[in-house]
Design a protein around this motif. Structure first.
Motif, PDB file in Angstrom:
ATOM      1  N   THR A  33      -2.250  -6.477  -4.165  1.00 47.17           N
ATOM      2  CA  THR A  33      -3.175  -5.679  -3.204  1.00 47.17           C
ATOM      3  C   THR A  33      -2.568  -4.234  -3.250  1.00 47.17           C
ATOM      4  OG1 THR A  33      -1.897  -6.750  -1.493  1.00 47.17           O
ATOM      5  CG2 THR A  33      -3.918  -7.876  -2.211  1.00 47.17           C
ATOM      6  N   GLY A  34      -2.000  -3.629  -3.844  1.00 51.47           N
ATOM      7  CA  GLY A  34      -1.448  -2.197  -3.797  1.00 51.47           C
ATOM      8  C   GLY A  34      -0.249  -2.059  -2.733  1.00 51.47           C
ATOM      9  N   LEU A  35      -0.285  -0.703  -2.323  1.00 56.63           N
ATOM     10  CA  LEU A  35       0.592  -0.159  -1.385  1.00 56.63           C
ATOM     11  C   LEU A  35       0.951  -1.160  -0.209  1.00 56.63           C
ATOM     12  CD1 LEU A  35       2.642   2.057  -1.283  1.00 56.63           C
ATOM     13  CD2 LEU A  35       1.253   3.364  -0.096  1.00 56.63           C
ATOM     14  N   ASP A  36       2.038  -1.598   0.000  1.00 56.43           N
ATOM     15  CA  ASP A  36       2.269  -1.874   1.336  1.00 56.43           C
ATOM     16  C   ASP A  36       2.577  -0.814   2.175  1.00 56.43           C
ATOM     17  OD1 ASP A  36       3.308  -3.273   3.649  1.00 56.43           O
ATOM     18  OD2 ASP A  36       4.724  -4.474   2.798  1.00 56.43           O
ATOM     19  N   ALA A  37       1.458  -0.264   2.686  1.00 61.92           N
ATOM     20  CA  ALA A  37       1.564   0.746   3.812  1.00 61.92           C
ATOM     21  C   ALA A  37       2.606   0.596   4.913  1.00 61.92           C
ATOM     22  CB  ALA A  37       0.300   1.466   3.966  1.00 61.92           C
ATOM     23  N   LYS A  38       2.574  -0.355   5.411  1.00 60.29           N
ATOM     24  CA  LYS A  38       3.216  -0.756   6.601  1.00 60.29           C
ATOM     25  C   LYS A  38       4.590  -0.708   6.516  1.00 60.29           C
ATOM     26  CE  LYS A  38       3.062  -4.365  10.372  1.00 60.29           C
ATOM     27  NZ  LYS A  38       2.652  -5.636  10.512  1.00 60.29           N
ATOM     28  N   SER A  39       5.165  -1.315   5.283  1.00 62.12           N
ATOM     29  CA  SER A  39       6.678  -1.455   5.167  1.00 62.12           C
ATOM     30  C   SER A  39       7.180   0.104   4.809  1.00 62.12           C
ATOM     31  CB  SER A  39       6.782  -2.369   3.969  1.00 62.12           C
ATOM     32  OG  SER A  39       6.907  -1.606   2.747  1.00 62.12           O
ATOM     33  N   GLY A  48      -5.735  -0.797  -5.723  1.00 62.31           N
ATOM     34  CA  GLY A  48      -5.100   0.233  -5.854  1.00 62.31           C
ATOM     35  C   GLY A  48      -4.189   0.504  -6.707  1.00 62.31           C
ATOM     36  N   GLY A  49      -2.671   0.438  -6.487  1.00 57.04           N
ATOM     37  CA  GLY A  49      -1.520   0.450  -7.006  1.00 57.04           C
ATOM     38  C   GLY A  49      -1.554  -0.821  -8.050  1.00 57.04           C
ATOM     39  N   LYS A  83     -11.629  -9.909  -7.033  1.00 56.91           N
ATOM     40  CA  LYS A  83     -12.105  -8.484  -6.483  1.00 56.91           C
ATOM     41  C   LYS A  83     -10.965  -7.362  -7.048  1.00 56.91           C
ATOM     42  CE  LYS A  83     -13.859 -10.525  -2.321  1.00 56.91           C
ATOM     43  NZ  LYS A  83     -13.611 -11.876  -2.532  1.00 56.91           N
ATOM     44  N   LEU A  84     -11.589  -6.431  -7.545  1.00 56.63           N
ATOM     45  CA  LEU A  84     -10.819  -5.103  -7.929  1.00 56.63           C
ATOM     46  C   LEU A  84     -11.385  -3.988  -7.397  1.00 56.63           C
ATOM     47  CD1 LEU A  84     -11.846  -6.941 -10.648  1.00 56.63           C
ATOM     48  CD2 LEU A  84      -9.875  -5.705 -11.506  1.00 56.63           C
ATOM     49  N   SER A  85     -10.462  -3.159  -7.177  1.00 59.01           N
ATOM     50  CA  SER A  85     -10.664  -1.563  -6.476  1.00 59.01           C
ATOM     51  C   SER A  85      -9.725  -0.696  -6.839  1.00 59.01           C
ATOM     52  CB  SER A  85     -11.031  -1.779  -4.907  1.00 59.01           C
ATOM     53  OG  SER A  85     -11.197  -0.596  -4.281  1.00 59.01           O
ATOM     54  N   ILE A  86     -10.138   0.706  -7.105  1.00 58.61           N
ATOM     55  CA  ILE A  86      -9.418   1.755  -6.993  1.00 58.61           C
ATOM     56  C   ILE A  86      -9.436   2.305  -5.526  1.00 58.61           C
ATOM     57  CG2 ILE A  86      -9.220   4.128  -8.034  1.00 58.61           C
ATOM     58  CD1 ILE A  86     -10.898   3.319 -10.411  1.00 58.61           C
TER      59      ILE A  86
END
Length: 237
Positions: free
Chosen positions: A69-75, A129-130, A148-151
């Motif tokens: 699911t891309g970047l783990d922004a929180k961590s 994302g990533g 489900k895919l997303s940039i």
């Protein structure tokens, strides 16, 4: 077991038959999102496989409910944004080999291209994302219809500069790339296949990836490696 290794509690390399390696993103409780150890473990896995001479194919998948699911922004925020950003953006990274130019964020997408065998992404659940940029770094992508895919980067005020500026150009028209990137819209596997973002939609991507990997493993390794290098150095969609 002796036919698999676990890197930083984040990524498993599982040895299958016929020289096929299965790289499994293994942080299922966090939907395989990317914290700094995850970035490092993925780059480490790719760098290890690049040095193997009996390798015939690599399959990348995600354990649990999602591919990634891309970047783990929180961590990344918790570990200190400036420290994390330095780890991600410093060039060259520790993983690119002698002529490596990329940073760690780019390595997780781009190092797959340095491996002289087909790298196949088996995608299900969510690929954002990533995570999508990692999948785009593979040579082929098989995906469930309901994935489900997303940039997703624009939602964070970022641009997809981990590798997508190169990989998207090979796959989709510029207007489609701009629309998906600027909007951060989520699309289904079916739509992703229609626009060329994934190779094929199938009910069981892992099974399809294995089937194709086994088929290619029967061919001349030199021919396969040369094809990969030739197309990557000359291809423009």
């Amino acid at each position: 077991s002796n036919n698999s290794i676990f890197i930083q509690d984040r990524v498993k390399i599982i040895r299958l038959e016929r020289g096929i390696a299965h790289v499994q993103l293994s942080r299922p409780d966090k939907l395989n999102s990317l914290d700094i150890p995850m970035f490092e473990a993925i780059a480490d896995a790719a760098a290890r496989l690049r040095e193997e001479n009996k390798l015939r194919a690599v399959i990348i998948s995600g354990e649990g409910r999602a591919f990634c699911t891309g970047l783990d922004a929180k961590s990344v925020v918790i570990s200190g944004p400036s420290k994390a950003l330095n780890a991600l953006l410093e060039r060259p990274s520790a993983y690119g080999g002698n002529d490596g130019l990329g940073n760690l964020a780019q390595d997780v997408c781009y190092l797959w291209r340095q491996i002289p065998v087909p790298v196949i992404a088996a995608i299900h659940g969510m690929c954002f994302g990533g995570g999508l940029q990692i999948a785009l770094g593979a040579d082929m992508r098989y995906c469930t219809p309901d994935c489900k895919l997303s940039i997703m980067e624009s939602r964070w005020g970022l641009i997809p500069d981990m590798g997508a500026s190169v990989t998207l150009r090979e796959l989709v028209r510029i207007d489609v790339a701009k629309e998906l990137t600027m909007s951060g819209r989520i699309i289904s596997g079916v739509e992703a296949e229609k626009i060329g973002l994934v190779t094929r939609c199938v009910e069981d991507p892992m099974e399809e990836a294995l089937k194709v990997a086994e088929e290619i493993a029967e061919r001349s390794p030199d021919s396969v490696a040369s094809t990969k290098e030739l197309f990557q150095s000359t291809w423009v969609a």
